[in-house]
Enzyme design. Structure first.
Site, PDB file in Angstrom:
ATOM      1  N   ARG A  60       5.387  15.069  -9.455  1.00 55.09           N
ATOM      2  CA  ARG A  60       5.525  13.813 -10.197  1.00 55.09           C
ATOM      3  C   ARG A  60       4.908  13.896 -11.599  1.00 55.09           C
ATOM      4  NH1 ARG A  60       4.510   8.809  -5.940  1.00 55.09           N
ATOM      5  NH2 ARG A  60       6.695   8.497  -5.422  1.00 55.09           N
ATOM      6  N   LYS A 197       9.685   4.672  11.468  1.00 60.73           N
ATOM      7  CA  LYS A 197       9.915   3.269  11.797  1.00 60.73           C
ATOM      8  C   LYS A 197      11.294   2.773  11.443  1.00 60.73           C
ATOM      9  CE  LYS A 197       5.966   0.491  11.210  1.00 60.73           C
ATOM     10  NZ  LYS A 197       5.116  -0.014  10.118  1.00 60.73           N
ATOM     11  N   GLY A 353       8.594  11.341  -0.141  1.00 60.86           N
ATOM     12  CA  GLY A 353       7.567  12.371  -0.172  1.00 60.86           C
ATOM     13  C   GLY A 353       7.674  13.398   0.949  1.00 60.86           C
ATOM     14  N   GLY A 376      10.012   4.910  -1.445  1.00 61.99           N
ATOM     15  CA  GLY A 376      10.356   3.497  -1.251  1.00 61.99           C
ATOM     16  C   GLY A 376      11.272   2.965  -2.340  1.00 61.99           C
TER      17      GLY A 376
HETATM   18  C1  3PG Z   1       4.993   5.795  -3.776  1.00 61.00           C
HETATM   19  O1  3PG Z   1       4.403   6.858  -3.734  1.00 61.00           O
HETATM   20  O2  3PG Z   1       5.783   5.428  -2.869  1.00 61.00           O
HETATM   21  C2  3PG Z   1       4.841   4.940  -4.990  1.00 61.00           C
HETATM   22  O3  3PG Z   1       3.954   5.507  -5.883  1.00 61.00           O
HETATM   23  C3  3PG Z   1       4.448   3.529  -4.623  1.00 61.00           C
HETATM   24  O4  3PG Z   1       3.225   3.505  -3.959  1.00 61.00           O
HETATM   25  P1  3PG Z   1       2.925   2.303  -2.968  1.00 61.00           P
HETATM   26  O5  3PG Z   1       3.856   2.468  -1.799  1.00 61.00           O
HETATM   27  O6  3PG Z   1       1.484   2.420  -2.582  1.00 61.00           O
HETATM   28  O7  3PG Z   1       3.217   1.021  -3.710  1.00 61.00           O
HETATM   29 MG    MG Z   2       5.445   4.267  -0.729  1.00 62.27          MG
END
Ligand code: 3PG
Ligand code: MG
Length: 400
Positions: A60, A197, A353, A376
């Protein structure tokens, strides 16, 4: 189910978003750059016994370099801000940006990095006074934090109301690639969802069923689907409170493709991975898993079934591993589905990830059409066709 999903319109999330070229002359200007440097950290023990945190994967950080370089080449002074982890509005030494500053300094000297945005409760609350603090002394705002654009947090949605704003190069690339899946995708369009999930993915599944030709389900969430169809799942992970919703999805759409066999761990066996040694015997079961056994990967027949769909696909989106791939005994499903995605001659997009980590582990990343820096965010973009961070940038263009 009367209305299985909101009507999905053909959308182009890229429409109306200003790019770096749309900014007023950046020479000599102070630019606030929102990046997503929420990277995995590893702990190393120093000789003196101290524990130091280091960046485990700089994907990233490197992904933001084209934008940083463009701004520096244009003569701007760059201050970068990001969150790291979930410190819940309080300073937390374990989540300081220091390890990231060290990597950044090596890759591109001469930029400033602010401390973790989420040390202040105003970030997640999108507090107006925190936005004011962020933009004070800045002339321009650039959002290159695709992975955070689904969060309506201060640093993501606030600055475009106060500063001339633009999307950075990474954000631009992400949105252009996802547009190809959202906007009249080449068919057949096959999506693969995995992970633990189903409860947080019901909306996404409904939305995807409107868009895709086949939706492959693997990972732990497949067991909730198997249980809903009356199969024995032993001691596998299941969300019993979601069985009715999942049955409705299965009745509503014939596009859902479920595994047909599983690799399971005997009762009392231990899972391995992350330096731990696993134990217990492992066996393959067709459809029904006996009591006490835990399903932890999809089996060979499932891989073949999924591969048939992937071989003919013209567009593919994949998020979520097929099994507990950290333990080698349960890695084959994820590896082989990854290989099938890599082999596919269509346009392939992978996000999240864990999934990107699996691609790296199996040396497949370079064979994927587009590897997203968002987890997400990519799921919400596919579900809703837009994100709060994008809407904010569009408003900034409208205002100017
Ligand atoms: C992630 O890694 O999914 C983003 O940086 C968002 O992080 P968060 O889910 O803690 O908001
Ligand atoms: Mg996340």
């Amino acid at each position: 189910m009367n209305s299985p999903s909101p009507t999905v319109l053909a959308t182009d999330p890229w429409r109306g978003i200003p790019t770096l070229e749309d900014l007023p002359e950046p020479k000599g200007k102070r630019v606030l750059l929102r990046a997503d440097f929420n990277v995995p950290l590893a702990e190393v023990r120093l000789e003196n016994g101290e524990v130091k945190r280091v960046v485990e994967d700089d994907f990233r950080i490197r992904a933001a370099l084209p934008t940083i370089q463009w701004l520096l080449d244009a003569g701007a002074m760059v201050t970068i801000c990001s969150h790291l982890g979930r410190p819940k509005g309080k300073p937390n030494p374990a989540l300081t940006m220091e390890p990231i500053a060290q990597v950044l300094d090596r890759l591109v000297p001469g930029v400033m990095l602010m401390e973790n945005l989420r040390f202040d409760p105003g970030e997640e609350a999108n507090d107006a006074s925190f936005v004011k603090k962020l933009v004070s002394g800045q002339d321009l705002y650039v959002n290159d934090a695709f992975g955070s654009c689904h969060r309506a947090h201060a640093s993501v949605v606030g600055p475009p109301s106060f500063l001339p704003s633009a999307a950075g190069r990474l954000l631009e690339k992400e949105i252009r690639n996802f547009s190809r899946l959202l906007n009249d995708p080449r068919r057949p369009f096959v999506a693969i969802l995995g992970g633990a999930k189903v409860s947080d993915k019901i909306g996404l599944i409904k939305s995807l069923l409107e868009r895709v030709d086949a939706l492959i389900i693997g990972g732990a969430m497949a067991f909730t689907f198997m249980a809903a169809t009356g199969h024995g799942i032993g001691d596998s992970i299941v969300e019993r409170d979601r069985l009715d919703e999942v049955s409705e999805l299965l009745n509503y759409s014939k596009k859902i493709v479920l595994p047909v066999d599983f690799v399971a761990l005997e009762p009392g066996g231990k899972v391995g991975g992350h330096g731990e040694q696993g134990s217990g015997s492992v066996a393959n079961f067709e459809s029904d898993i006996p009591p006490g056994w835990r399903g932890l990967d999809i089996g060979d027949r499932s891989v073949e079934l999924f591969s048939q769909h992937l071989d003919g696909a013209a567009s593919v989106f994949w998020n979520g591993p097929m099994g507990l791939f950290e333990d080698e005994r349960f890695s084959s499903g994820t590896k082989r589905v990854g290989e099938a995605v890599a082999r596919c001659s269509g346009f392939t997009v992978v996000g999240g990830g864990d999934t990107v980590h699996a691609l790296d582990q199996f040396d497949l990343s370079s064979r994927i059409g587009f590897v997203s820096s968002g987890g997400g965010a990519s799921l919400e973009l596919l579900e809703y066709g837009d994100l709060p961070g994008l809407a904010a940038l569009r408003r900034s263009m409208e205002a100017s």
